[in-house]
Design a protein around this motif. Sequence first.
Motif, PDB file in Angstrom:
ATOM      1  N   GLY A   1      33.922 -35.460 -35.155  1.00 31.47           N
ATOM      2  CA  GLY A   1      33.518 -36.861 -35.093  1.00 31.47           C
ATOM      3  C   GLY A   1      32.488 -37.229 -36.144  1.00 31.47           C
ATOM      4  O   GLY A   1      31.925 -38.326 -36.095  1.00 31.47           O
ATOM      5  N   HIS A   2      32.247 -36.319 -37.068  1.00 35.40           N
ATOM      6  CA  HIS A   2      31.186 -36.520 -38.065  1.00 35.40           C
ATOM      7  C   HIS A   2      31.252 -37.875 -38.750  1.00 35.40           C
ATOM      8  O   HIS A   2      30.249 -38.587 -38.842  1.00 35.40           O
ATOM      9  CB  HIS A   2      31.238 -35.382 -39.098  1.00 35.40           C
ATOM     10  CG  HIS A   2      30.531 -35.685 -40.366  1.00 35.40           C
ATOM     11  ND1 HIS A   2      29.158 -35.748 -40.426  1.00 35.40           N
ATOM     12  CD2 HIS A   2      30.988 -35.971 -41.603  1.00 35.40           C
ATOM     13  CE1 HIS A   2      28.815 -36.054 -41.674  1.00 35.40           C
ATOM     14  NE2 HIS A   2      29.889 -36.199 -42.397  1.00 35.40           N
ATOM     15  N   GLU A   3      32.450 -38.263 -39.200  1.00 36.97           N
ATOM     16  CA  GLU A   3      32.545 -39.507 -39.972  1.00 36.97           C
ATOM     17  C   GLU A   3      32.301 -40.766 -39.137  1.00 36.97           C
ATOM     18  O   GLU A   3      32.094 -41.834 -39.682  1.00 36.97           O
ATOM     19  CB  GLU A   3      33.880 -39.586 -40.707  1.00 36.97           C
ATOM     20  CG  GLU A   3      35.073 -39.513 -39.787  1.00 36.97           C
ATOM     21  CD  GLU A   3      36.366 -39.285 -40.570  1.00 36.97           C
ATOM     22  OE1 GLU A   3      36.724 -40.176 -41.338  1.00 36.97           O
ATOM     23  OE2 GLU A   3      36.987 -38.221 -40.402  1.00 36.97           O
ATOM     24  N   TYR A   4      32.314 -40.605 -37.798  1.00 40.65           N
ATOM     25  CA  TYR A   4      32.068 -41.764 -36.949  1.00 40.65           C
ATOM     26  C   TYR A   4      30.621 -41.820 -36.477  1.00 40.65           C
ATOM     27  O   TYR A   4      30.236 -42.715 -35.732  1.00 40.65           O
ATOM     28  CB  TYR A   4      33.003 -41.741 -35.735  1.00 40.65           C
ATOM     29  CG  TYR A   4      34.435 -41.639 -36.140  1.00 40.65           C
ATOM     30  CD1 TYR A   4      35.075 -42.717 -36.784  1.00 40.65           C
ATOM     31  CD2 TYR A   4      35.160 -40.464 -35.946  1.00 40.65           C
ATOM     32  CE1 TYR A   4      36.377 -42.620 -37.196  1.00 40.65           C
ATOM     33  CE2 TYR A   4      36.480 -40.363 -36.354  1.00 40.65           C
ATOM     34  CZ  TYR A   4      37.078 -41.446 -36.976  1.00 40.65           C
ATOM     35  OH  TYR A   4      38.376 -41.342 -37.393  1.00 40.65           O
ATOM     36  N   MET A   5      29.835 -40.852 -36.905  1.00 40.11           N
ATOM     37  CA  MET A   5      28.462 -40.770 -36.442  1.00 40.11           C
ATOM     38  C   MET A   5      27.569 -41.724 -37.227  1.00 40.11           C
ATOM     39  O   MET A   5      27.269 -41.486 -38.377  1.00 40.11           O
ATOM     40  CB  MET A   5      27.968 -39.321 -36.587  1.00 40.11           C
ATOM     41  CG  MET A   5      26.601 -39.128 -35.999  1.00 40.11           C
ATOM     42  SD  MET A   5      26.190 -37.393 -35.822  1.00 40.11           S
ATOM     43  CE  MET A   5      24.444 -37.568 -35.508  1.00 40.11           C
ATOM     44  N   LYS A   6      27.203 -42.801 -36.586  1.00 33.37           N
ATOM     45  CA  LYS A   6      26.368 -43.798 -37.254  1.00 33.37           C
ATOM     46  C   LYS A   6      25.672 -44.700 -36.260  1.00 33.37           C
ATOM     47  O   LYS A   6      26.014 -44.732 -35.078  1.00 33.37           O
ATOM     48  CB  LYS A   6      27.197 -44.629 -38.235  1.00 33.37           C
ATOM     49  CG  LYS A   6      28.382 -45.337 -37.592  1.00 33.37           C
ATOM     50  CD  LYS A   6      29.106 -46.161 -38.658  1.00 33.37           C
ATOM     51  CE  LYS A   6      30.526 -45.871 -38.691  1.00 33.37           C
ATOM     52  NZ  LYS A   6      31.451 -45.701 -39.565  1.00 33.37           N
TER      53      LYS A   6
ATOM     54  N   VAL B   1      23.111 -29.323 -36.558  1.00 35.66           N
ATOM     55  CA  VAL B   1      22.418 -29.997 -37.654  1.00 35.66           C
ATOM     56  C   VAL B   1      23.119 -31.312 -37.967  1.00 35.66           C
ATOM     57  O   VAL B   1      24.335 -31.355 -38.147  1.00 35.66           O
ATOM     58  CB  VAL B   1      22.382 -29.108 -38.920  1.00 35.66           C
ATOM     59  CG1 VAL B   1      21.754 -29.863 -40.088  1.00 35.66           C
ATOM     60  CG2 VAL B   1      21.624 -27.821 -38.650  1.00 35.66           C
ATOM     61  N   HIS B   2      22.351 -32.389 -37.985  1.00 35.91           N
ATOM     62  CA  HIS B   2      22.876 -33.702 -38.350  1.00 35.91           C
ATOM     63  C   HIS B   2      22.077 -34.249 -39.524  1.00 35.91           C
ATOM     64  O   HIS B   2      21.014 -33.729 -39.867  1.00 35.91           O
ATOM     65  CB  HIS B   2      22.774 -34.678 -37.174  1.00 35.91           C
ATOM     66  CG  HIS B   2      23.628 -34.299 -36.010  1.00 35.91           C
ATOM     67  ND1 HIS B   2      24.994 -34.423 -36.022  1.00 35.91           N
ATOM     68  CD2 HIS B   2      23.305 -33.762 -34.816  1.00 35.91           C
ATOM     69  CE1 HIS B   2      25.475 -34.010 -34.862  1.00 35.91           C
ATOM     70  NE2 HIS B   2      24.476 -33.595 -34.104  1.00 35.91           N
ATOM     71  N   GLY B   3      22.598 -35.328 -40.080  1.00 31.40           N
ATOM     72  CA  GLY B   3      21.886 -36.008 -41.150  1.00 31.40           C
ATOM     73  C   GLY B   3      21.345 -37.330 -40.652  1.00 31.40           C
ATOM     74  O   GLY B   3      21.759 -37.841 -39.608  1.00 31.40           O
TER      75      GLY B   3
ATOM     76  N   LEU C   1      23.625 -43.205 -41.340  1.00 26.36           N
ATOM     77  CA  LEU C   1      24.781 -42.325 -41.371  1.00 26.36           C
ATOM     78  C   LEU C   1      24.361 -40.865 -41.246  1.00 26.36           C
ATOM     79  O   LEU C   1      23.278 -40.487 -41.675  1.00 26.36           O
ATOM     80  CB  LEU C   1      25.510 -42.459 -42.709  1.00 26.36           C
ATOM     81  CG  LEU C   1      26.243 -43.756 -43.002  1.00 26.36           C
ATOM     82  CD1 LEU C   1      26.827 -43.690 -44.404  1.00 26.36           C
ATOM     83  CD2 LEU C   1      27.339 -43.983 -41.976  1.00 26.36           C
ATOM     84  N   CYS C   2      25.270 -40.085 -40.708  1.00 27.78           N
ATOM     85  CA  CYS C   2      25.080 -38.639 -40.672  1.00 27.78           C
ATOM     86  C   CYS C   2      25.729 -38.082 -41.931  1.00 27.78           C
ATOM     87  O   CYS C   2      26.904 -38.329 -42.183  1.00 27.78           O
ATOM     88  CB  CYS C   2      25.736 -38.045 -39.437  1.00 27.78           C
ATOM     89  SG  CYS C   2      25.647 -36.258 -39.386  1.00 27.78           S
ATOM     90  N   ASN C   3      24.953 -37.380 -42.726  1.00 31.36           N
ATOM     91  CA  ASN C   3      25.529 -36.841 -43.956  1.00 31.36           C
ATOM     92  C   ASN C   3      25.597 -35.314 -43.966  1.00 31.36           C
ATOM     93  O   ASN C   3      25.675 -34.696 -45.000  1.00 31.36           O
ATOM     94  CB  ASN C   3      24.760 -37.356 -45.180  1.00 31.36           C
ATOM     95  CG  ASN C   3      23.272 -37.146 -45.006  1.00 31.36           C
ATOM     96  OD1 ASN C   3      22.860 -36.317 -44.199  1.00 31.36           O
ATOM     97  ND2 ASN C   3      22.473 -37.880 -45.744  1.00 31.36           N
ATOM     98  N   GLU C   4      25.523 -34.737 -42.765  1.00 36.35           N
ATOM     99  CA  GLU C   4      25.718 -33.292 -42.649  1.00 36.35           C
ATOM    100  C   GLU C   4      26.973 -33.107 -41.804  1.00 36.35           C
ATOM    101  O   GLU C   4      27.026 -33.627 -40.686  1.00 36.35           O
ATOM    102  CB  GLU C   4      24.537 -32.637 -41.920  1.00 36.35           C
ATOM    103  CG  GLU C   4      23.227 -32.686 -42.661  1.00 36.35           C
ATOM    104  CD  GLU C   4      23.224 -31.789 -43.883  1.00 36.35           C
ATOM    105  OE1 GLU C   4      23.902 -30.744 -43.880  1.00 36.35           O
ATOM    106  OE2 GLU C   4      22.554 -32.155 -44.861  1.00 36.35           O
ATOM    107  N   TYR C   5      27.933 -32.363 -42.328  1.00 34.58           N
ATOM    108  CA  TYR C   5      29.166 -32.193 -41.553  1.00 34.58           C
ATOM    109  C   TYR C   5      28.843 -31.522 -40.222  1.00 34.58           C
ATOM    110  O   TYR C   5      28.237 -30.458 -40.196  1.00 34.58           O
ATOM    111  CB  TYR C   5      30.210 -31.383 -42.320  1.00 34.58           C
ATOM    112  CG  TYR C   5      31.472 -31.304 -41.508  1.00 34.58           C
ATOM    113  CD1 TYR C   5      32.306 -32.412 -41.408  1.00 34.58           C
ATOM    114  CD2 TYR C   5      31.775 -30.164 -40.780  1.00 34.58           C
ATOM    115  CE1 TYR C   5      33.426 -32.382 -40.604  1.00 34.58           C
ATOM    116  CE2 TYR C   5      32.903 -30.120 -39.979  1.00 34.58           C
ATOM    117  CZ  TYR C   5      33.721 -31.226 -39.897  1.00 34.58           C
ATOM    118  OH  TYR C   5      34.818 -31.194 -39.092  1.00 34.58           O
ATOM    119  N   CYS C   6      29.216 -32.186 -39.118  1.00 32.85           N
ATOM    120  CA  CYS C   6      28.818 -31.672 -37.814  1.00 32.85           C
ATOM    121  C   CYS C   6      29.984 -31.537 -36.838  1.00 32.85           C
ATOM    122  O   CYS C   6      29.777 -31.255 -35.664  1.00 32.85           O
ATOM    123  CB  CYS C   6      27.731 -32.568 -37.233  1.00 32.85           C
ATOM    124  SG  CYS C   6      28.172 -34.308 -37.162  1.00 32.85           S
ATOM    125  N   GLY C   7      31.198 -31.746 -37.315  1.00 28.64           N
ATOM    126  CA  GLY C   7      32.342 -31.566 -36.429  1.00 28.64           C
ATOM    127  C   GLY C   7      33.349 -32.682 -36.586  1.00 28.64           C
ATOM    128  O   GLY C   7      33.241 -33.515 -37.486  1.00 28.64           O
TER     129      GLY C   7
HETATM  130 CU1  CUA Z   1      26.314 -35.576 -37.286  1.00 29.87          CU
HETATM  131 CU2  CUA Z   1      27.680 -35.329 -39.154  1.00 29.87          CU
END
Ligand code: CUA
Length: 156
Positions: free
Chosen positions: A145-150, A102-104, A137-143
């Motif tokens: 690298g979550h904070e770099y997902m954009k 699940v991603h945001g 931005l991805c606003n669902e914690y996904c692992g």
């Molecule tokens: Cu994809 Cu957080």
Amino acid sequence: MHLHRLEKTWLGIGITMLALFLAILGTMAFSMGMAPPSEHHHTVDPRKVAETAPFDRPGITQVGDKHYEAVMVAYAFGYEPEKLEVPAGSKIDFTMTSSDVVHGFEIVGTNINLMVLPGEVSHISHTFDQPGEYLILCNEYCGTGHEYMKTTIVVK
Ligand code: CUA
């Protein structure tokens, strides 16, 4: 400890209410699960996203005057395509899914904010009137690298 008769009565009522509440909740969940899918709801096999149209060719296509269609895949940890560019005033119809977890999908500065679920195809549209760089931005914690997902949408 001695329970007063009145306390017992209230305890009984409490338990009955709780049971009733759980029964209603259960029925609701059941009937919702059984509801026919809405006409815009469709699914893909999340393990075969890369082979399933339209996700086998993520990208942006012009479909009309200042009207674009963006096919996007969210994955750990990024989006495909990496960058989108449209002229100011363009409406983009997004079609997207996730190929893993699940991603945001939040477009900063707009009201677009949704969850992208593996196997579920999501649709959302937005008109970009103001030129600028829009951050997605991805606003669902996904692992890790979550904070770099954009990714970015450039509106010119
Ligand atoms: Cu994809 Cu957080």
